[in-house]
Write a protein that holds these residues in place. Structure first.
Motif, PDB file in Angstrom:
ATOM      1  N   ILE A 297      38.306  41.196  29.036  1.00  0.00           N
ATOM      2  CA  ILE A 297      37.012  41.265  29.347  1.00  0.00           C
ATOM      3  C   ILE A 297      36.145  40.821  28.265  1.00  0.00           C
ATOM      4  O   ILE A 297      34.974  39.863  28.550  1.00  0.00           O
TER       5      ILE A 297
ATOM      6  N   GLU B  36      33.701  37.286  27.995  1.00  0.00           N
ATOM      7  CA  GLU B  36      32.253  37.337  27.914  1.00  0.00           C
ATOM      8  C   GLU B  36      31.902  36.566  26.354  1.00  0.00           C
ATOM      9  O   GLU B  36      30.785  35.861  26.557  1.00  0.00           O
TER      10      GLU B  36
ATOM     11  N   SER C  37      40.296  32.834  35.506  1.00  0.00           N
ATOM     12  CA  SER C  37      39.579  33.676  36.276  1.00  0.00           C
ATOM     13  C   SER C  37      40.477  34.792  36.753  1.00  0.00           C
ATOM     14  O   SER C  37      40.112  36.069  36.923  1.00  0.00           O
TER      15      SER C  37
ATOM     16  N   ARG D  30      40.049  38.888  36.000  1.00  0.00           N
ATOM     17  CA  ARG D  30      40.148  39.885  37.215  1.00  0.00           C
ATOM     18  C   ARG D  30      41.346  40.814  36.885  1.00  0.00           C
ATOM     19  O   ARG D  30      41.150  42.211  37.184  1.00  0.00           O
TER      20      ARG D  30
ATOM     21  N   VAL E  64      39.999  43.285  34.276  1.00  0.00           N
ATOM     22  CA  VAL E  64      38.798  44.266  35.035  1.00  0.00           C
ATOM     23  C   VAL E  64      40.051  45.367  35.714  1.00  0.00           C
ATOM     24  O   VAL E  64      39.802  46.641  35.399  1.00  0.00           O
TER      25      VAL E  64
ATOM     26  N   ARG F  84      29.540  46.299  37.737  1.00  0.00           N
ATOM     27  CA  ARG F  84      29.972  44.857  36.913  1.00  0.00           C
ATOM     28  C   ARG F  84      31.205  44.576  37.510  1.00  0.00           C
ATOM     29  O   ARG F  84      31.666  43.375  37.749  1.00  0.00           O
TER      30      ARG F  84
ATOM     31  N   THR G 135      32.729  40.726  39.140  1.00  0.00           N
ATOM     32  CA  THR G 135      33.560  40.029  38.389  1.00  0.00           C
ATOM     33  C   THR G 135      34.633  39.744  39.558  1.00  0.00           C
ATOM     34  O   THR G 135      35.314  38.451  39.467  1.00  0.00           O
TER      35      THR G 135
ATOM     36  N   ASP H  85      33.637  36.275  40.125  1.00  0.00           N
ATOM     37  CA  ASP H  85      34.041  35.676  39.178  1.00  0.00           C
ATOM     38  C   ASP H  85      32.971  35.273  38.176  1.00  0.00           C
ATOM     39  O   ASP H  85      32.824  34.438  37.477  1.00  0.00           O
ATOM     40  N   ARG H  86      31.961  36.452  37.905  1.00  0.00           N
ATOM     41  CA  ARG H  86      31.041  36.211  37.041  1.00  0.00           C
ATOM     42  C   ARG H  86      31.036  37.621  36.264  1.00  0.00           C
ATOM     43  O   ARG H  86      31.496  38.784  36.482  1.00  0.00           O
ATOM     44  N   LEU H  87      30.335  37.628  35.163  1.00  0.00           N
ATOM     45  CA  LEU H  87      30.236  38.815  34.290  1.00  0.00           C
ATOM     46  C   LEU H  87      28.516  39.288  34.145  1.00  0.00           C
ATOM     47  O   LEU H  87      27.837  38.549  33.394  1.00  0.00           O
TER      48      LEU H  87
END
Length: 252
Positions: free
Chosen positions: A113, A117, A139, A143, A146, A179, A183, A187-189
């Motif tokens: 992560i 970032e 991606s 994941r 996370v 968050r 994600t 697929d975003r932070l």
């Protein structure tokens, strides 16, 4: 990258002092400062120092002294966190590295992560471009990072009753699950500011959301002992439910 003057001063002082002590070849900034979500006095300064080799005991002691000196001289240094990653160990995302955070030195991994970032939003204080040194994070790898954080840190945290009485863990747990959902699905932070807007999606009480918002705005919040007990029960249950939901998602 524009940063607040008091932060720029700390980054310059730290970068100059740490380079010879730890053999730092690159110093990178991630976290809220990189995503432009930084809140003075609230947000951490999340740094990654690439070092030319593993740190010995003498270097570790010198780093302790450096960080304590900076905290005494610069207010913003109080929240300066830094993971020291040997260049030769960058390929191993699970390796534990010397880390300064919460005013102590310990071992922690440079997680997928944090890497993602940094690659997407970070900037260099000095050294090569981030993309030239940090291995890419796909991606699917993000994941999985996370999910690993939820499984390996937050599920065990649910079995630690004392932390759920602390404001910091209440806030961090809620931001984490909010968050994580973005994600895993998009697929975003997302930033913490964006995540805060999503708390209502998982039925967080309005009073609880207001407490978190006030702390992010450096406004005083008060809660009684009985209130902390009730809050701990509510948030722990809410977080447990969200973790179960998030780990059940099939996005790959």
């Amino acid at each position: 990258m524009d940063v607040p003057p008091e932060v720029a001063e700390v980054l310059a002082a730290f970068g100059s002092a740490v380079r010879p002590i730890a053999g730092v070849v690159a110093l990178y900034v991630g976290g809220s400062l990189a995503t432009k979500d930084y809140r003075a006095g609230v947000s951490d300064l999340d740094l990654v120092a690439l070092v030319d080799g593993p740190l010995n005991d003498q270097q570790r002691q010198q780093l302790r002294e450096l960080h304590r000196t900076l905290i005494a001289e610069y207010r913003a240094a109080d929240k300066l966190h830094c993971v020291y990653v040997p260049v030769g160990e960058l390929a191993d995302v699970t390796a534990a590295h010397v880390t300064w955070a919460a005013k102590m030195l310990f071992q922690r991994s440079f997680s997928g992560i944090a890497r993602a970032e940094l690659l997407r939003h970070g900037f260099a204080v000095f050294g090569p471009p981030i993309s030239a040194t940090i291995p890419p994070v796909s991606s699917a790898e993000l994941r999985e990072a996370v999910r690993r954080d939820l499984r390996n840190y937050w599920i065990p945290a649910l079995r630690r009753p004392s932390i759920w009485f602390q404001d910091s863990y209440i806030d961090l747990s809620l931001f984490t699950v909010a968050r994580a959902e973005v994600t895993l699905i998009e697929d975003r932070l997302p930033t913490k500011s964006e995540a805060l807007q999503r708390f209502e999606r998982f039925a967080a009480p309005a009073a609880l959301i207001d407490q978190v918002r006030r702390r992010r705005d450096r406004q005083p919040t008060t809660i009684s002992f009985i209130g902390r007990i009730r809050r701990a029960v509510v948030v722990r249950r809410l977080v447990a439910e969200r973790i179960q939901y998030l780990l059940a998602l099939t996005t790959d």
